[in-house]
Write an enzyme that holds these catalytic residues in place. Structure first.
Site, PDB file in Angstrom:
ATOM      1  N   ASP A   9       0.854  -1.181   0.000  1.00 48.49           N
ATOM      2  CA  ASP A   9       0.000   0.000   0.000  1.00 48.49           C
ATOM      3  C   ASP A   9       0.893   1.235   0.000  1.00 48.49           C
ATOM      4  O   ASP A   9       2.095   1.150   0.293  1.00 48.49           O
ATOM      5  CB  ASP A   9      -0.902  -0.022   1.235  1.00 48.49           C
ATOM      6  N   ASP A  16      -3.944  -2.847   5.799  1.00 50.77           N
ATOM      7  CA  ASP A  16      -4.305  -2.385   7.142  1.00 50.77           C
ATOM      8  C   ASP A  16      -5.802  -2.454   7.423  1.00 50.77           C
ATOM      9  O   ASP A  16      -6.221  -2.433   8.574  1.00 50.77           O
ATOM     10  CB  ASP A  16      -3.803  -0.952   7.381  1.00 50.77           C
ATOM     11  N   ASP A  75      -8.638  -5.595   3.325  1.00 49.25           N
ATOM     12  CA  ASP A  75      -7.361  -6.149   2.879  1.00 49.25           C
ATOM     13  C   ASP A  75      -7.163  -7.586   3.352  1.00 49.25           C
ATOM     14  O   ASP A  75      -6.246  -8.268   2.886  1.00 49.25           O
ATOM     15  CB  ASP A  75      -6.193  -5.304   3.406  1.00 49.25           C
TER      16      ASP A  75
END
Length: 700
Positions: free
Chosen positions: A112, A416, A420
């Site tokens: 990310d 996070d 996800d």
């Protein structure tokens, strides 16, 4: 419904064995088959020579003990645990022990952007409204004044459509919550807006929370207090919805734009101008939010995000972490491909990715692009593109699956949020954020980063490579030593069977003697091998190929010739002493095997570097354990333990012979490493890993 969808994705992800588990399972089966085969050969040879049934059973047990490295489970667990401790000191918390080694085989890291590659310290630097652009980079305090109604309304909207918390403590403003939202609160406070009074005067009565599909959130408030919002253009007696989110998602819903001191119809020219401003800010690496409002006849959340009046855009800078550039460069030199997968605007993602060195081209794909692709196009995009933006949880999961199943990569995936979790569970290594991560993402992960930092992943990969190197060294060390023992056990009766001579012992070594040697070498010396520090080139070579066996890279050949030397040296000493009529021939075999494996451990501390380059003191645990093993071996032949092991006393000259054979093996190992140093070594550039070679389908 949304949680159920995520749960369904999680349940559809099956847990798979790690590369280490697959490789050790293969080695275990190989050793088991070898043990059965060798035991059968020894029994057949003994039966042909007329050995008794009791001697044959004793021989079979001895060979089985010689083949199996009893210390393997303990050493593997110990090495992984030590690696987990090392990684914890580098801010990587290991939740599943096998993941320690799997990191060493990682070929792709999907990361990310926000908080992992960047500092997650959001600062509003630009406010873009119809009347112009306000650059706040050099001006961080003082009211904007009432001359720019659009900018003031935008900051009011950003402060109200906001889940962050703000309160005063000792005269100082304290903010908590999502970094993007606290940045909006901070800029409103610095512009002279009283956040406490604003929220008290216009309380929230309903909301539409943010989600990754809509890419926006909205809140509904009671009538605005014109003492706080200094404009009469907004109705003072009806509810107002404030909306913030991705500009491209909001502009499509807008019908009006605030110009001057009132809303005007949103023309195509204004629409084009806003989209250009959005692209310009995103290309500069800023996170861009659109902000708008909607007056409502009643507090109805279903109408809040229709017929929006746009107030303007907010440009927020989230600078890259300075250490990440070196970490990304380290990935590339190690043959690991970094991929950015983010929900941000594609131009923002591309700007940060180029700045950090994740990509050198302009290829970036969005979730909408991926939705149009068939399986082959999607697989090709995953192979060639390193930046994915505006993606959904399903896209993340599919990217990971294609990397694993189609391109046969070992994938580490960061995340996070709750959404996800499926991709984290599916990845070979799921990496959750310890600071901003949700409990669901942490439970689905193998590793938790205590500092949410990409460079910590790279540090963990380095530790994983060290651990895998140490495990390979130990397996090679144990199998070579056991091969030497097998040669001794198989070779001992052959000359006498061929010549018809008498053998005064059915086996060269008794089962208890073999077990002692295995515990001393496979056990204690194996533990010290697991403590070996990193070699200098550990992050300048290709990753371990997922399909490669534990014996790849010439390790199998090396193991065979080392085992052959150990077996031949020990067997030769035994024959010489037996033919000379010395009763301590068995003790000499026993001692020579132990001494040669001590020097084998010293000589195999590195695959290529000499002991002078490594240094004698870089692994103090090995020095201490070698001293312990030597002391125990001396005790085995000089104390009452000798009778328990059925050994004979040795003279200094006998010990010198064993020591000389050990030094000879050490010299052979150092000579072989010198030969390998002269050969060209593979680099990460020559590794078989994914790199962008062609343009991706339909790049943005």
């Amino acid at each position: 419904t949304e949680l159920g969808r995520i749960a369904s994705l999680l349940q559809g992800v099956a847990s798979e064995a790690t590369p280490l588990q697959v490789r050790l399972d293969a080695v275990g089966k190989q050793l088991a088959a070898l043990g059965v085969l060798v035991a059968a050969m020894v029994v057949a040879m003994g039966a042909a020579g007329g050995e008794s049934a009791s001697d044959l059973v004793l021989t079979a047990i001895s060979v089985a003990v010689a083949v199996i490295p009893e210390g393997l489970p303990a050493v593997v667990t110990f090495t992984l645990a030590i690696g987990a401790q090392r990684m914890l000191r580098r801010n990587a918390l290991i939740r599943k022990l096998p993941a320690v080694e799997t990191l060493g085989s990682v070929t792709v890291i999907c990361s990310d952007k926000t908080g992992t590659l960047t500092q997650n310290q959001m600062t509003v630097t630009v406010i873009d409204v119809a009347d112009g652009r306000i650059d706040l980079a050099g001006h961080r305090s003082g009211p904007l004044g009432s001359s720019n109604t659009a900018a003031e309304l935008l900051m009011v909207a950003g402060a109200l459509c906001n889940d962050g918390e703000a309160h005063m403590a000792d005269g100082l403003l304290e903010l908590s919550g999502d970094p993007t939202e606290t940045a909006l609160l901070r800029v409103a406070n610095e512009a002279g807006i009283d956040l406490t009074a604003l929220r008290e005067a216009s309380p929230r009565v309903d909301e539409n929370p943010f989600d990754s599909t809509r890419k926006r959130m909205s809140t509904i408030h009671g009538p605005l207090d014109n003492r706080i919002v200094l404009t009469a253009a907004l109705p003072q007696d009806t509810p107002v919805a404030f909306i913030k989110g991705a500009p491209d998602a909001m502009i499509d819903l807008a019908t009006h734009l605030w110009v001057g001191d009132r809303p005007e119809p949103l023309t195509q020219e204004w629409r084009r101008r806003m989209l250009e401003a959005n692209n310009e800010l995103a290309a500069a690496g800023k996170r861009v939010l659109g902000v708008g409002y909607r007056t409502l006849p009643a507090a109805d959340p279903t109408q809040a995000e229709t017929a929006i009046t746009m107030l303007g855009l907010v440009g927020i800078i989230d600078p890259p972490r300075p250490e990440v550039r070196d970490a990304v460069a380290g990935c590339r030199s190690a043959g690991i491909r970094p991929i950015m997968i983010t929900g941000d605007h594609p131009l923002t993602a591309l700007a940060i990715a180029r700045d950090l060195g994740i990509t050198d081209d302009d290829n970036v794909l969005t979730g909408n692009d991926l939705d149009r692709f068939d399986h082959d196009d999607f697989a090709e995009a995953v192979r060639t593109v390193s930046v994915f933006a505006r993606v959904s949880p399903e896209h993340k999961l599919r990217i990971v699956e294609l990397l694993q199943d189609t391109h046969h990569q070992v994938v580490a995936m960061t995340g996070d949020g709750v959404n996800d979790a499926p991709a984290l569970k599916r990845a070979d290594i799921g990496v959750a954020m310890g600071i901003t991560g949700t409990d669901v993402s942490k439970e689905a992960s193998d590793i938790v980063l205590r500092d949410d930092n990409f460079s910590t992943i790279v540090a963990a990969v380095e530790e994983g490579r060290v651990i895998y190197d140490n495990l390979r060294r130990f397996v090679s060390f144990a199998v070579a030593g056991n091969l030497g023992k097998i040669i001794v056990m198989l070779g001992w009766p052959i000359p006498y069977l061929l010549t018809g001579g008498e053998v005064d012992a059915a086996v060269a070594l008794l089962p208890l003697q073999l077990l002692w040697l295995n515990l001393m070498t496979d056990g204690l010396l194996g533990l010290s091998i697991g403590m070996e520090p990193a070699e200098r080139n550990v992050m300048r070579r290709p990753p371990h190929q997922p399909s490669a066996s534990l014996w790849a890279g010439g390790l199998g050949r090396q193991t065979l010739w080392i085992g052959g030397l150990i077996g031949a040296g020990s067997l030769g000493v035994g024959y010489a002493y037996h033919e000379a009529g010395h009763g301590q021939w068995q003790t000499m075999i026993f001692t020579t095997l132990a001494v040669m494996q001590i020097f084998q451990a010293i000589g195999t501390r590195s695959n290529t570097e000499s002991i002078r380059t490594i240094g004698w003191t870089t692994n103090p645990t090995m020095i201490a354990i070698i001293g312990l093993v030597a002391a125990l071996q001396i005790a085995a032949v000089t104390t009452p333990l000798r009778s328990f092991l059925e050994l004979e006393p040795l003279q200094p000259v006998d010990a010198a012979i064993s020591l000389g054979l050990g030094l000879g093996l050490f010299a052979a190992l150092e000579t072989d490493k010198a030969r390998r140093r002269r050969q060209p070594q593979p680099t990460s550039a020559q590794a078989t890993h994914l790199e962008s070679e062609t343009s991706a389908p339909q790049p943005r």
